[in-house]
Design an enzyme around this catalytic site. Sequence first.
Site, PDB file in Angstrom:
ATOM      1  N   GLU A   1     -15.792 -38.160   4.496  1.00  0.00           N
ATOM      2  CA  GLU A   1     -16.085 -37.313   3.334  1.00  0.00           C
ATOM      3  C   GLU A   1     -17.529 -36.810   3.374  1.00  0.00           C
ATOM      4  O   GLU A   1     -17.925 -36.014   2.505  1.00  0.00           O
ATOM      5  CB  GLU A   1     -15.810 -38.088   2.039  1.00  0.00           C
ATOM      6  CG  GLU A   1     -16.901 -39.052   1.583  1.00  0.00           C
ATOM      7  CD  GLU A   1     -16.923 -40.367   2.365  1.00  0.00           C
ATOM      8  OE1 GLU A   1     -16.173 -40.497   3.351  1.00  0.00           O
ATOM      9  OE2 GLU A   1     -17.709 -41.259   1.986  1.00  0.00           O
TER      10      GLU A   1
ATOM     11  N   GLY B   1     -17.490 -49.000  -0.401  1.00  0.00           N
ATOM     12  CA  GLY B   1     -18.039 -49.853  -1.441  1.00  0.00           C
ATOM     13  C   GLY B   1     -19.146 -50.712  -0.884  1.00  0.00           C
ATOM     14  O   GLY B   1     -19.390 -50.734   0.323  1.00  0.00           O
TER      15      GLY B   1
ATOM     16  N   SER C   1     -22.235 -47.587  -2.627  1.00  0.00           N
ATOM     17  CA  SER C   1     -22.310 -48.570  -1.548  1.00  0.00           C
ATOM     18  C   SER C   1     -23.705 -49.181  -1.404  1.00  0.00           C
ATOM     19  O   SER C   1     -23.880 -50.190  -0.731  1.00  0.00           O
ATOM     20  CB  SER C   1     -21.911 -47.943  -0.213  1.00  0.00           C
ATOM     21  OG  SER C   1     -20.557 -47.569  -0.247  1.00  0.00           O
TER      22      SER C   1
ATOM     23  N   GLY D   1     -23.486 -52.310   6.599  1.00  0.00           N
ATOM     24  CA  GLY D   1     -24.264 -53.421   7.130  1.00  0.00           C
ATOM     25  C   GLY D   1     -23.370 -54.479   7.752  1.00  0.00           C
ATOM     26  O   GLY D   1     -23.827 -55.354   8.478  1.00  0.00           O
ATOM     27  N   PHE D   2     -22.070 -54.388   7.447  1.00  0.00           N
ATOM     28  CA  PHE D   2     -21.096 -55.327   8.019  1.00  0.00           C
ATOM     29  C   PHE D   2     -20.145 -54.543   8.917  1.00  0.00           C
ATOM     30  O   PHE D   2     -20.025 -53.330   8.807  1.00  0.00           O
ATOM     31  CB  PHE D   2     -20.299 -56.024   6.911  1.00  0.00           C
ATOM     32  CG  PHE D   2     -21.135 -56.957   6.074  1.00  0.00           C
ATOM     33  CD1 PHE D   2     -21.216 -58.306   6.371  1.00  0.00           C
ATOM     34  CD2 PHE D   2     -21.862 -56.473   4.979  1.00  0.00           C
ATOM     35  CE1 PHE D   2     -21.996 -59.168   5.597  1.00  0.00           C
ATOM     36  CE2 PHE D   2     -22.642 -57.323   4.202  1.00  0.00           C
ATOM     37  CZ  PHE D   2     -22.707 -58.677   4.509  1.00  0.00           C
TER      38      PHE D   2
ATOM     39  N   ASN E   1     -22.879 -45.697   6.657  1.00  0.00           N
ATOM     40  CA  ASN E   1     -23.622 -46.547   5.738  1.00  0.00           C
ATOM     41  C   ASN E   1     -22.931 -47.889   5.659  1.00  0.00           C
ATOM     42  O   ASN E   1     -22.093 -48.125   4.799  1.00  0.00           O
ATOM     43  CB  ASN E   1     -23.665 -45.901   4.352  1.00  0.00           C
ATOM     44  CG  ASN E   1     -24.229 -46.841   3.300  1.00  0.00           C
ATOM     45  OD1 ASN E   1     -24.921 -47.807   3.626  1.00  0.00           O
ATOM     46  ND2 ASN E   1     -23.925 -46.572   2.040  1.00  0.00           N
TER      47      ASN E   1
ATOM     48  N   GLY F   1     -21.671 -54.128  -0.106  1.00  0.00           N
ATOM     49  CA  GLY F   1     -21.738 -55.561   0.147  1.00  0.00           C
ATOM     50  C   GLY F   1     -20.840 -56.145   1.215  1.00  0.00           C
ATOM     51  O   GLY F   1     -20.328 -55.457   2.094  1.00  0.00           O
TER      52      GLY F   1
ATOM     53  N   GLN G   1     -12.886 -52.102   6.406  1.00  0.00           N
ATOM     54  CA  GLN G   1     -13.089 -53.547   6.592  1.00  0.00           C
ATOM     55  C   GLN G   1     -11.993 -54.330   5.883  1.00  0.00           C
ATOM     56  O   GLN G   1     -11.506 -55.346   6.394  1.00  0.00           O
ATOM     57  CB  GLN G   1     -14.481 -53.935   6.074  1.00  0.00           C
ATOM     58  CG  GLN G   1     -15.606 -53.299   6.886  1.00  0.00           C
ATOM     59  CD  GLN G   1     -16.959 -53.334   6.180  1.00  0.00           C
ATOM     60  OE1 GLN G   1     -17.075 -53.807   5.047  1.00  0.00           O
ATOM     61  NE2 GLN G   1     -17.985 -52.816   6.836  1.00  0.00           N
TER      62      GLN G   1
ATOM     63  N   CYS H   1     -14.835 -47.024   5.400  1.00  0.00           N
ATOM     64  CA  CYS H   1     -15.981 -47.934   5.296  1.00  0.00           C
ATOM     65  C   CYS H   1     -15.556 -49.327   4.810  1.00  0.00           C
ATOM     66  O   CYS H   1     -14.875 -50.026   5.533  1.00  0.00           O
ATOM     67  CB  CYS H   1     -17.072 -47.314   4.435  1.00  0.00           C
ATOM     68  SG  CYS H   1     -18.682 -48.058   4.773  1.00  0.00           S
TER      69      CYS H   1
ATOM     70  N   HIS I   1     -17.934 -42.231   7.446  1.00  0.00           N
ATOM     71  CA  HIS I   1     -17.624 -41.463   6.244  1.00  0.00           C
ATOM     72  C   HIS I   1     -17.139 -40.046   6.525  1.00  0.00           C
ATOM     73  O   HIS I   1     -17.951 -39.121   6.601  1.00  0.00           O
ATOM     74  CB  HIS I   1     -18.846 -41.422   5.320  1.00  0.00           C
ATOM     75  CG  HIS I   1     -19.154 -42.760   4.726  1.00  0.00           C
ATOM     76  ND1 HIS I   1     -18.563 -43.197   3.565  1.00  0.00           N
ATOM     77  CD2 HIS I   1     -19.933 -43.769   5.170  1.00  0.00           C
ATOM     78  CE1 HIS I   1     -18.994 -44.424   3.300  1.00  0.00           C
ATOM     79  NE2 HIS I   1     -19.820 -44.799   4.261  1.00  0.00           N
TER      80      HIS I   1
END
Lengths: 362, 544
Positions: free
Chosen positions: A338, A224, A47, A295-296, A293, A226, A255, A251, A336
């Site tokens: 996991e 993943g 990611s 950013g979006f 983790n 971006g 989205q 994550c 997360h």
Amino acid sequence: MESKAVLALEDGTIFNGTSFGVSGEQTGEVVFNTSMTGYQEILTDPSYKGQIVAMTYPLIGNYGINLEDFESQEPHLSGFIVREASRIFSSWRANMSLDDFLKKHKIMGIEGIDTRALTLHIRSVGAMKGIISTEDLDPKSLVKKAKASLGLVGIDLVKEVTCKKIYEWNKQGKHRVVVLDCGAKHNIMRELAARDCHVIVVPASTSFKKILSLKPDGVMLSNGPGDPAAVVYVIETVKGLLGKVAIFGICLGHQMLGLALGGKSFKLKFGHRGANQPVMDLRTRKVEITSQNHGFCVDLETLNDKKVKLTHLNLNDQTLEGIRHLEFPAFSVQYHPEASAGPHDSKYLFDEFMELIKYATT
Amino acid sequence: MPRRNDIKSILIIGSGPIVIGQACEFDYSGVQACKALKADGYKIILINSNPATIMTDPELADRTYIEPIDPDFIEKVIEKEKPDAVLPTLGGQTALNCAVSLWERGVFQKHKVKMIGANAEVIKKAENRKLFKEAMKKVGLDLPKSGEAHNYKEALAVVERIGFPIIIRPGFTLGGSGGGVAYNLDEFKKIANHGLEVSPISEILIEESVIGWKEYEMEVMRDLNDNVVIICSIENFDPMGVHTGDSITVAPAQTLTDKEYQRMRDASIAVIREIGVETGGSNIQFAINPEDGRMVVIEMNPRVSRSSALASKATGFPIAKMAAKLAVGYTLDEIPNDITKKTPACFEPTIDYCVVKIPRFTFEKFAGADTQLTTCMKSVGEAMSIGRTFKEALQKGLRSLEIKLFGFEGPKIDPTAHEIEQKLRYPGADRVLYIKAALQKELSIDQIFDLTKIDRWFLDNMKEIVEFEGKLKSLRGKKVSTQVLHAAKIMGFSDRQLAGFWQMSEEEIYKLRKEKNIMPHFKQVDTCAAEFEAYTPYYYSTYS
């Protein structure tokens, strides 16, 4: 002899440090992570593709790198920023130093910079494009290059980190689960395998028809890198899968589900990256400490579908952390479960996925 | 969950006189609790025999009794004041022991006083070795092999089963007093008999030696909704065998991978749930074998402890204040983080600096005392320092002890190789000075590790200081670059040390620094590594 390295941000901020890992020049989005442990997992988390990661904890590399704690085959980030990279490592499991690991995988590191000042800057101005260089030490030239770099918005980074072809993580299991690999952390597969799942990993570009032809009991939408809005083909795949098979998104996978259900995503100012984010499960009102983790984020306000229920909320900034579809067997979380790195409080979500698979297949 | 309204008045038991193992940290926790609960509208009744405490200042509690902290006097206070509840978890071991004996006498039951924070069952489960062992086995956690004895004959039988070296701990004593390590039968006889004598219940625990293992502590909090968070991890510089109170300790843990840290976190959560501490803080100690990573639980304090005070200062999370609020029914997500205001207290602090605590000894005041450090606490105080690196924090801490050290220095006289070996092998107050001497005499990290079992990561950091000192000394009489001077300050060298290296005065070094504009920055302790804005942070100085 220590060699100089410079970190330049697109807004003109300059940090002078010392190079470790390999020398060279790399651009990326500069972000910070507040985890005090787990740099090996962070380095190998796909990611972080396209990002230069600064650790807020100042002493990194103390326990070296071992053979077990990998989250993918190799590091994917563009650069690694620390206050002090330990010159020795001490652990009964370690087999390599952080420096040697970065050199082996040709990753640039920069140490000796004031990571707290950098973090404060990103917190107040926002995550931004940056560059690390040992070749060009001229601030003006570096800032220009940082500005000209692509960045993350609108770019499909998933195709850079997804697996090239379908493979089996393990050979058998009670439930057949397909992991749609957008840059999946290995611990997702480990958690599924530990719950007696036969795990089949497929490239992100795999169509929903192809996935359904594998006759899965459940589909895992992985994490993943971006901008989610740039990965249109996965959103389409999720739309095709909805209602036909049990789905669990993590994550970026969350989205993808959110966007497939009609939501919109937006970019957070500086994201959530760390292992101490409090999330409330609104069904039990209990709080779990989570590893994050991203950013979006999917905008809570845009999920107008009455069949989509909000299940988890971030207590720091009240952003969306989890949803569940009331009709289709599908749910997802922004964080997360996991872990790796981070707390194990949310592992129960894998058990809920198993329950959902049982419900959907009977 | 809202605050409890069935309680109007709360009795807080203090910790009494300052003794080794129980000092002003319990005044600090008591004051926090009094303030928090009083602000919330509860009537506070306080008993503490020590008038030289802040908690006994007239404005802190509604009623203050400066009376001996023993069950008889507390019973009289209860008869007179009729409190609805008693909070026994903030006054150290003294308060906890008193509460258990009052409960056993039926005093709380008779006067309908509720125990909040931890009830008698919980306290017994945590403190009674046998019950604790059973509880740990139930949740699948490993412990050192052990047995208990109530007389010397029973003690001998246990030692035959486990073998030497072994650790002896008397039950229900302060700071582990009366305990020790025995390597042979002579030592064993002496320590075991003494332990049986000082234990109020004539009980000693005899344990497999995990001496030399890595030692860790976790500060854990739990609320009535079963939310559990870790406030701070602490790694002991001195390995198992030296009492935590006498060890140099470092926060956060420095040499654990995330996998190992999370395993310890999971274990801590399992322990607090199984022992049943419903609200408040607990301190759980672990040992890890440096060879293979085997982790054992050492003990749990179901109360605010000495380490809680350190963890509070180290992270900015006020453990005692939160413990008090949780005891009256609040949940962690309902309480705002004191420093960030906008985020809740239900989170785990993350820090972006290194904290070092160094014990202070005054053996010169205890003529005839054995100065070797053991499992029985002997230090009388401590210094805590914060730096961006271990090296900086260590040097700051050492000069804060007020024992005429100005950083990481060696002994005043040049020791022989034999003296160094003895001082490293048998830890005393001055072991850290002899590590410096050993490094200067070019003993290898492995040699020093073999003698001390101090983790190689700590030793190598100290070696870096020594190496850099060598470089600095070689510059005597030469022009010093800004870069080198700055690097020295970043590594925690004081102006006084630099003056010594270069045969200059402290003032001259200060002037030189000023010319080169090398001045300390003040960075925040904000619980969150700068992720959120801090409204009431505190600061530490650093050059990096």
